[in-house]
Write a protein that holds these residues in place. Structure first.
Motif, PDB file in Angstrom:
ATOM      1  N   PHE A  78       0.864  -1.167   0.000  1.00 31.08           N
ATOM      2  CA  PHE A  78       0.000   0.000   0.000  1.00 31.08           C
ATOM      3  C   PHE A  78       0.902   1.218   0.000  1.00 31.08           C
ATOM      4  CE2 PHE A  78      -3.310  -2.920   1.252  1.00 31.08           C
ATOM      5  CZ  PHE A  78      -4.467  -2.353   0.723  1.00 31.08           C
ATOM      6  N   GLN A  79       0.939   1.913  -1.115  1.00 30.25           N
ATOM      7  CA  GLN A  79       1.791   3.086  -1.267  1.00 30.25           C
ATOM      8  C   GLN A  79       0.928   4.335  -1.159  1.00 30.25           C
ATOM      9  OE1 GLN A  79       3.879   2.005  -5.051  1.00 30.25           O
ATOM     10  NE2 GLN A  79       5.640   1.788  -3.703  1.00 30.25           N
ATOM     11  N   PHE A  80       1.152   5.107  -0.096  1.00 27.77           N
ATOM     12  CA  PHE A  80       0.337   6.287   0.196  1.00 27.77           C
ATOM     13  C   PHE A  80      -1.151   5.934   0.203  1.00 27.77           C
ATOM     14  CE2 PHE A  80       4.399   7.962  -1.076  1.00 27.77           C
ATOM     15  CZ  PHE A  80       4.605   9.008  -0.193  1.00 27.77           C
ATOM     16  N   LEU A 263       6.427   5.511   4.637  1.00 29.93           N
ATOM     17  CA  LEU A 263       6.112   4.370   5.489  1.00 29.93           C
ATOM     18  C   LEU A 263       4.993   3.531   4.867  1.00 29.93           C
ATOM     19  CD1 LEU A 263       7.271   3.303   8.109  1.00 29.93           C
ATOM     20  CD2 LEU A 263       5.570   4.642   9.361  1.00 29.93           C
ATOM     21  N   ASN A 264       5.260   3.053   3.642  1.00 31.19           N
ATOM     22  CA  ASN A 264       4.342   2.154   2.946  1.00 31.19           C
ATOM     23  C   ASN A 264       4.509   0.738   3.488  1.00 31.19           C
ATOM     24  OD1 ASN A 264       3.554   4.288   1.238  1.00 31.19           O
ATOM     25  ND2 ASN A 264       5.253   3.852  -0.165  1.00 31.19           N
ATOM     26  N   THR A 265       3.550  -0.144   3.221  1.00 29.51           N
ATOM     27  CA  THR A 265       3.638  -1.500   3.760  1.00 29.51           C
ATOM     28  C   THR A 265       4.788  -2.287   3.158  1.00 29.51           C
ATOM     29  OG1 THR A 265       2.027  -2.355   2.152  1.00 29.51           O
ATOM     30  CG2 THR A 265       1.172  -1.624   4.288  1.00 29.51           C
ATOM     31  N   ASP A 266       5.279  -1.886   1.997  1.00 28.07           N
ATOM     32  CA  ASP A 266       6.448  -2.571   1.432  1.00 28.07           C
ATOM     33  C   ASP A 266       7.743  -2.134   2.102  1.00 28.07           C
ATOM     34  OD1 ASP A 266       5.415  -0.270  -0.261  1.00 28.07           O
ATOM     35  OD2 ASP A 266       7.491  -0.330  -0.940  1.00 28.07           O
ATOM     36  N   ASN A 267       7.671  -1.129   2.968  1.00 28.59           N
ATOM     37  CA  ASN A 267       8.850  -0.681   3.709  1.00 28.59           C
ATOM     38  C   ASN A 267       8.764  -1.028   5.187  1.00 28.59           C
ATOM     39  OD1 ASN A 267      10.119   0.417   1.471  1.00 28.59           O
ATOM     40  ND2 ASN A 267       9.134   2.406   1.722  1.00 28.59           N
ATOM     41  N   VAL A 268       7.906  -1.974   5.533  1.00 32.92           N
ATOM     42  CA  VAL A 268       7.747  -2.415   6.921  1.00 32.92           C
ATOM     43  C   VAL A 268       8.212  -3.860   7.014  1.00 32.92           C
ATOM     44  CG1 VAL A 268       6.144  -2.764   8.830  1.00 32.92           C
ATOM     45  CG2 VAL A 268       5.791  -0.859   7.246  1.00 32.92           C
ATOM     46  N   LEU A 269       9.352  -4.090   7.664  1.00 32.06           N
ATOM     47  CA  LEU A 269       9.894  -5.438   7.818  1.00 32.06           C
ATOM     48  C   LEU A 269       9.244  -6.137   9.007  1.00 32.06           C
ATOM     49  CD1 LEU A 269      13.750  -4.962   7.280  1.00 32.06           C
ATOM     50  CD2 LEU A 269      12.025  -5.662   5.608  1.00 32.06           C
ATOM     51  N   VAL A 270       8.933  -7.423   8.849  1.00 33.32           N
ATOM     52  CA  VAL A 270       8.328  -8.152   9.962  1.00 33.32           C
ATOM     53  C   VAL A 270       9.325  -8.339  11.108  1.00 33.32           C
ATOM     54  CG1 VAL A 270       6.689  -9.315   8.447  1.00 33.32           C
ATOM     55  CG2 VAL A 270       8.846 -10.439   9.017  1.00 33.32           C
ATOM     56  N   ASP A 296       5.618  13.260  -0.327  1.00 37.04           N
ATOM     57  CA  ASP A 296       4.531  13.193   0.654  1.00 37.04           C
ATOM     58  C   ASP A 296       3.801  14.528   0.678  1.00 37.04           C
ATOM     59  OD1 ASP A 296       2.793  12.433   2.616  1.00 37.04           O
ATOM     60  OD2 ASP A 296       4.292  12.312   4.223  1.00 37.04           O
ATOM     61  N   ARG A 297       3.088  14.808  -0.385  1.00 39.06           N
ATOM     62  CA  ARG A 297       2.482  16.137  -0.553  1.00 39.06           C
ATOM     63  C   ARG A 297       1.312  16.368   0.403  1.00 39.06           C
ATOM     64  NH1 ARG A 297       3.707  14.103  -5.600  1.00 39.06           N
ATOM     65  NH2 ARG A 297       5.293  15.274  -6.759  1.00 39.06           N
ATOM     66  N   GLN A 298       0.682  15.298   0.877  1.00 36.48           N
ATOM     67  CA  GLN A 298      -0.462  15.446   1.776  1.00 36.48           C
ATOM     68  C   GLN A 298      -0.075  15.322   3.249  1.00 36.48           C
ATOM     69  OE1 GLN A 298      -3.332  16.348   0.314  1.00 36.48           O
ATOM     70  NE2 GLN A 298      -2.189  16.203  -1.603  1.00 36.48           N
ATOM     71  N   GLY A 299       1.199  15.070   3.521  1.00 35.42           N
ATOM     72  CA  GLY A 299       1.634  14.930   4.903  1.00 35.42           C
ATOM     73  C   GLY A 299       1.174  13.641   5.555  1.00 35.42           C
ATOM     74  N   ARG A 300       0.917  12.622   4.756  1.00 39.38           N
ATOM     75  CA  ARG A 300       0.461  11.346   5.294  1.00 39.38           C
ATOM     76  C   ARG A 300       1.459  10.782   6.308  1.00 39.38           C
ATOM     77  NH1 ARG A 300      -2.853   6.944   3.967  1.00 39.38           N
ATOM     78  NH2 ARG A 300      -1.933   4.882   4.385  1.00 39.38           N
ATOM     79  N   TYR A 301       2.747  10.926   6.014  1.00 39.83           N
ATOM     80  CA  TYR A 301       3.779  10.324   6.855  1.00 39.83           C
ATOM     81  C   TYR A 301       4.509  11.365   7.700  1.00 39.83           C
ATOM     82  CZ  TYR A 301       2.846   6.342   3.804  1.00 39.83           C
ATOM     83  OH  TYR A 301       2.234   5.328   3.126  1.00 39.83           O
ATOM     84  N   GLN A 311      -0.014   1.591  12.762  1.00 31.68           N
ATOM     85  CA  GLN A 311      -1.175   0.786  13.134  1.00 31.68           C
ATOM     86  C   GLN A 311      -2.019   0.461  11.898  1.00 31.68           C
ATOM     87  OE1 GLN A 311      -4.196   2.637  15.679  1.00 31.68           O
ATOM     88  NE2 GLN A 311      -4.185   0.806  16.972  1.00 31.68           N
ATOM     89  N   TRP A 312      -2.166   1.417  11.002  1.00 35.35           N
ATOM     90  CA  TRP A 312      -2.901   1.192   9.744  1.00 35.35           C
ATOM     91  C   TRP A 312      -2.200   0.123   8.910  1.00 35.35           C
ATOM     92  CZ3 TRP A 312      -2.359   1.429   4.451  1.00 35.35           C
ATOM     93  CH2 TRP A 312      -3.514   1.564   3.689  1.00 35.35           C
ATOM     94  N   ASN A 313      -0.884   0.201   8.830  1.00 36.11           N
ATOM     95  CA  ASN A 313      -0.129  -0.813   8.092  1.00 36.11           C
ATOM     96  C   ASN A 313      -0.324  -2.202   8.703  1.00 36.11           C
ATOM     97  OD1 ASN A 313       0.921   1.038   6.259  1.00 36.11           O
ATOM     98  ND2 ASN A 313       2.800   1.369   7.430  1.00 36.11           N
ATOM     99  N   LEU A 314      -0.355  -2.265  10.028  1.00 32.04           N
ATOM    100  CA  LEU A 314      -0.564  -3.538  10.696  1.00 32.04           C
ATOM    101  C   LEU A 314      -1.970  -4.069  10.455  1.00 32.04           C
ATOM    102  CD1 LEU A 314       1.287  -2.764  14.042  1.00 32.04           C
ATOM    103  CD2 LEU A 314       1.964  -4.488  12.355  1.00 32.04           C
TER     104      LEU A 314
END
Length: 508
Positions: A78-80, A263-270, A296-301, A311-314
């Motif tokens: 999930f990217q942005f 901080l996309n889900t592809d950048n979160v290591l288990v 990150d134009r919307q300031g999501r991260y 938490q959303w990524n999890l």
């Protein structure tokens, strides 16, 4: 030393054979000697022609020996906030797994690390038009951030070596930049996005196997408990373990003013390690909504959004495991919801612990009421920093060593408020029974003087592009001992006046 490929060999759907592009003129220009020593490797040999071949998977096999293969890893992400079903290593190659622990038990999955190239050319996952290469400046950014995190005991991937290829690439400007490859070390490269890809592309028996592999590799203690895990509960156990690791990691990031930036889900290591430092940055003048990434134009991260985003990524991770967690879908959802709630509790607990240490307050025997008061006081402290545009790192370092000078960090109009704040902190230390020596020890372990300040790092990277590595090496020297003030490094202690306007780029 022979590398292994247990992951690629076990999960062919998640690893595609791919050969790195290593130009003939390539050379190892830097070796991480402390890391090499930790891994049982000879740094001098790694810098040799034979070392280069080994690091890049080009080593010729001896008679009767398997030369091995390198792989590009498959994953989604999930990217942005938007799902990309197929991402994968578009500019990276897994060279192999290096056993690093007890030589008598090489088959134990947790006793190994990945050697992974980044910037090593196109793969089957490369996007159209991509060259798969990386600029030298982006490679050195990976080195710098990883070494600082290692010095601060933050779980992280690290650079073992930098390989200059003699090529040029165009990234930040129309002008060509020297290209390079980073040899990255991580406990593994299994991501949240790996499980998302598996859910969409692999049969359930292989997905269960992936869960067990991840548990055995990263959480072996959970696989060897007296009561063996039932197959249906392994996925829930993995989700719980990953959630705890991520809560701890993000709390540590926040304590250092770190913003991952993508901080996309592809950048979160288990494994719970930090990875991918392209557009990352550190807060200088404190702002809870600080964003530096150009994408990150919307300031999501933004800085303050990182716990919620994690938490959303999890939650997305949990979705990829629901059918493995329980036969009844409602039970699986209830279990996952409980884990996500526990994540927030765990994060809040670690966040309080980390900022209590930064403030010199012991929480070892703190009452519930005082813990809640402390949590409120930490929030008030950060509000104070933002109100008076105080430098995050400088503020806490001053508190550690010269607290009487806190009032000098801002203008006269804020001096009284800062001294009132300091008095309240001293009273709180007394209420919690924190001895002065304990307070000092806590702060000295939590408040660095040197951090990878954005514009200082950027200036050093611009020099390395010109062939001058001295500023980068000087910065590394400071960051590997970030608590110790040294003569001649005064410029690295503070940020330039215009640092809030810094913008970071993905680079690779």
């Amino acid at each position: 030393m022979q590398l292994e490929q247990t992951y690629a060999g076990t999960f062919p759907d998640l690893a595609v054979q791919a050969h790195p592009d290593i130009p003939a003129q390539s050379r190892v220009s830097w070796v991480n000697e402390p890391l090499a020593q930790d891994l049982g490797l000879d740094a001098e040999w790694l810098a040799s022609a034979e070392g280069l071949k080994w690091l890049t998977g080009q080593k010729e096999a001896e008679p009767g020996e398997d030369a091995g293969s390198s792989y590009a890893l498959a994953y989604s992400g999930f990217q942005f906030g938007h799902l990309s079903p197929v991402l994968g290593d578009g500019r990276a190659h897994l060279i192999g797994e290096l056993p690093v622990a007890d030589a008598h038990t090489p088959d134990i999955l947790s006793h190994r690390v990945d050697l992974h190239l980044k910037g090593s050319g196109r793969t089957p996952f490369s996007r159209p038009g991509s060259d798969g290469k990386a600029p030298l400046s982006a490679v050195w950014r990976e080195v710098i951030i990883g070494e600082f995190f290692a010095a601060m005991n933050v779980p992280t991937s690290r650079a073992l070596a930098v390989i200059e290829t003699g090529e040029t690439v165009r990234r930040r400007s129309p002008l060509p930049e020297p290209a390079a490859i980073v040899v990255r070390v991580a406990s593994s490269h299994i991501r949240v996005g790996t499980f998302q890809y598996a859910q969409m592309n692999m049969p359930i028996d292989q997905r269960k196997r992936l869960v067990d592999y991840a548990l055995e590799r990263h959480f072996p203690h959970l696989k060897t408990q007296e009561h063996a895990l039932e197959e249906s509960s392994s996925a829930l156990t993995l989700l719980q373990a990953v959630a705890e690791k991520q809560a701890d990691l993000v709390a540590q990031w926040m304590g250092l003013g770190f913003i991952h930036g993508v901080l996309n889900t592809d950048n979160v290591l288990v494994s719970g390690e930090s990875i991918d430092f392209g557009p990352c940055a550190f807060v200088d003048e404190f702002r809870m909504n600080a964003v530096f990434s150009s994408i990150d134009r919307q300031g999501r991260y933004a800085f303050g959004n990182q716990p919620g985003i994690t938490q959303w990524n999890l939650a997305r991770f949990a979705e990829s495991l629901l059918d493995l967690m329980a036969e009844n879908p409602n039970d699986a959802v209830d279990d996952a919801t409980a884990v996500l709630a526990a994540f927030d509790e765990r994060f809040q607990e670690r966040w309080v612990q980390i900022f209590a240490a930064k403030l010199g307050v012991s929480v070892e025997n703190i009452s519930t009421a005082h813990r809640e008061q402390l949590k409120t006081f930490i929030g008030q402290t950060l509000t104070l920093l933002e109100k008076h545009s105080l430098d995050f790192t400088e503020f806490f370092y001053t508190l550690t060593h010269t607290p009487e000078q806190i009032s000098l960090l801002s203008g006269e109009d804020s001096a009284e408020e800062l001294m009132d704040w300091l008095s309240e902190l001293m009273e709180f230390r007394g209420v919690t029974g924190t001895a002065e020596a304990v307070s000092r020890s806590l702060m000295e372990g939590a408040n660095p003087l040197y951090i990878p300040r954005n514009m200082r790092v950027d200036a050093a990277l611009r020099e390395v592009e010109k062939g001058n590595s001295e500023p980068v090496e000087r910065l590394l020297d400071a960051l590997r001992q970030p608590m110790t003030r040294r003569d001649g490094l005064e410029d690295l202690e503070t940020a330039p006046d215009n640092s809030r306007f810094f913008t970071s780029f993905c680079g690779t």
